[in-house]
Every structure is written in C-alpha cells, then in structure tokens.
Design an enzyme around this catalytic site. Structure first.
Site, short mmCIF file in Angstrom:
data_model
loop_
_atom_site.label_atom_id
_atom_site.label_comp_id
_atom_site.label_asym_id
_atom_site.label_seq_id
_atom_site.Cartn_x
_atom_site.Cartn_y
_atom_site.Cartn_z
N CYS A 150 1.00 -1.22 0.14
CA CYS A 150 -0.16 -0.09 0.07
C CYS A 150 0.93 1.21 -0.08
O CYS A 150 1.93 1.07 -0.43
CB CYS A 150 -0.91 0.02 1.12
SG CYS A 150 -0.41 0.05 2.96
N SER A 177 -1.60 -2.93 3.82
CA SER A 177 -0.45 -4.04 3.69
C SER A 177 -0.29 -4.64 4.68
O SER A 177 -0.22 -5.87 4.70
CB SER A 177 0.43 -3.44 2.75
OG SER A 177 1.14 -2.41 3.39
N ASP A 233 -8.19 3.33 1.68
CA ASP A 233 -7.23 3.64 2.81
C ASP A 233 -7.91 4.30 4.16
O ASP A 233 -8.78 5.08 3.99
CB ASP A 233 -6.22 4.67 2.47
CG ASP A 233 -5.13 5.08 3.23
OD1 ASP A 233 -5.11 4.48 4.38
OD2 ASP A 233 -4.12 5.59 2.71
N CYS A 241 -1.37 0.45 7.44
CA CYS A 241 -2.79 0.13 7.55
C CYS A 241 -2.98 -1.04 6.38
O CYS A 241 -3.00 -2.23 7.19
CB CYS A 241 -3.67 1.33 7.17
SG CYS A 241 -3.49 2.67 8.28
#
Length: 154
Positions: free
Chosen positions: A4, A11, A121, A9
């Site tokens: 990410c 990944s 995200d 967060c």
C-alpha cells in the site's frame, strides 16, 4: 508481498490476514509473506494502532515495521499484491524493463463481482474504515490462496 502507500494500515493487514489464513490451513511452511509501502512516509514505524486494534478484535496479530518496497522485492516474491490502482502503477513503474509485470496484481483481482477495485485507505477516517478493510481482505483471501495454489502447479 502486500503493498500500500505507507505500509502501516492496508498492507500489514493484508500480510496479517494472509498469515492467519495460511496458519488455519496448516500451510505455514509453504509461503513467505511480507508487506511494504510505495512511499517512505512511515519507514520503521509499527502498523497503525487503530489497525492493530481492529485486527486484534478478530484474533489477528499485526507486527513488524513499515518499510519501502524495493526492486529486490521483484525477485524475492512470486506475487506482489497492490491494495489500489495508484500503488499498482507505482510498482509497475519501478519495473523499468518489464520483467516482473506478470507478478503484479491488484488485491481485487482475487475476488468476485461487487468487490471495490481499490481497498480504501482508512488512515484519515474513523474506526469503521479499519474494520471495512479487514472485511474486504478476509473476503478476498480465499481467492488469493486459490490463485497461489494454482500457480504452484505451473
């Protein structure tokens, strides 16, 4: 390899869910998993506290430190899973000679219709966003494992 933007967060959550699913199936020795970010914003930091808490409520343990994706990762991993199209493009651009494009996939490639193309995200949102990311990751993990099982026979 789960990727990410900041590697705090989505990944690390992908890595944690993957390891949990692998352990549940008794396949721990079959796979190596890691996560990274396309940016260096959070290098050395642990996963976001809110993501760790959301994962803990599900019995998942997120450990490790943020690191930036590197060209060595193309050689080290058989599959590189981007959480969204922006990070997918960043990873693809790092492969200047195009040797590893076949290894780079979106997480949404492993799920059926109705799944968002991008894993959102949750960093700037509320608690629900972290749970939503975990829901999406759990929903797609069987498809990812099926892909890996099919690839192993090739």
């Amino acid at each position: 390899m789960f990727v990410c933007l900041g590697n705090i967060c989505r990944s690390p959550a992908g890595e944690g869910v993957f390891k949990h699913y692998v352990a549940e199936r008794g396949l721990q020795g079959e796979f190596e998993a890691d996560s990274a970010g396309t940016s260096a914003y959070h290098v050395g930091e642990p996963p976001d506290r809110r993501m760790r808490q959301a994962a803990s409520r599900r019995g998942l343990d997120l450990t490790g430190q943020s690191r930036q994706f590197s060209e060595r990762d193309f050689q080290r991993f058989d599959l590189i899973v981007a959480m969204d199209r922006s990070n997918l493009r960043s990873i693809q651009a790092m492969d200047r000679k195009g040797r590893y494009q076949h290894k780079i996939k979106l997480f949404s490639d492993f799920v059926g219709d109705g799944f968002p193309v991008d894993v959102p995200d949750p960093y700037y949102g509320g608690r629900d966003g972290f749970d939503a990311v975990l829901d999406l990751l759990e929903e797609g993990m069987d498809g990812l494992l099926e892909h890996l099982a099919g690839s192993a026979g090739e």
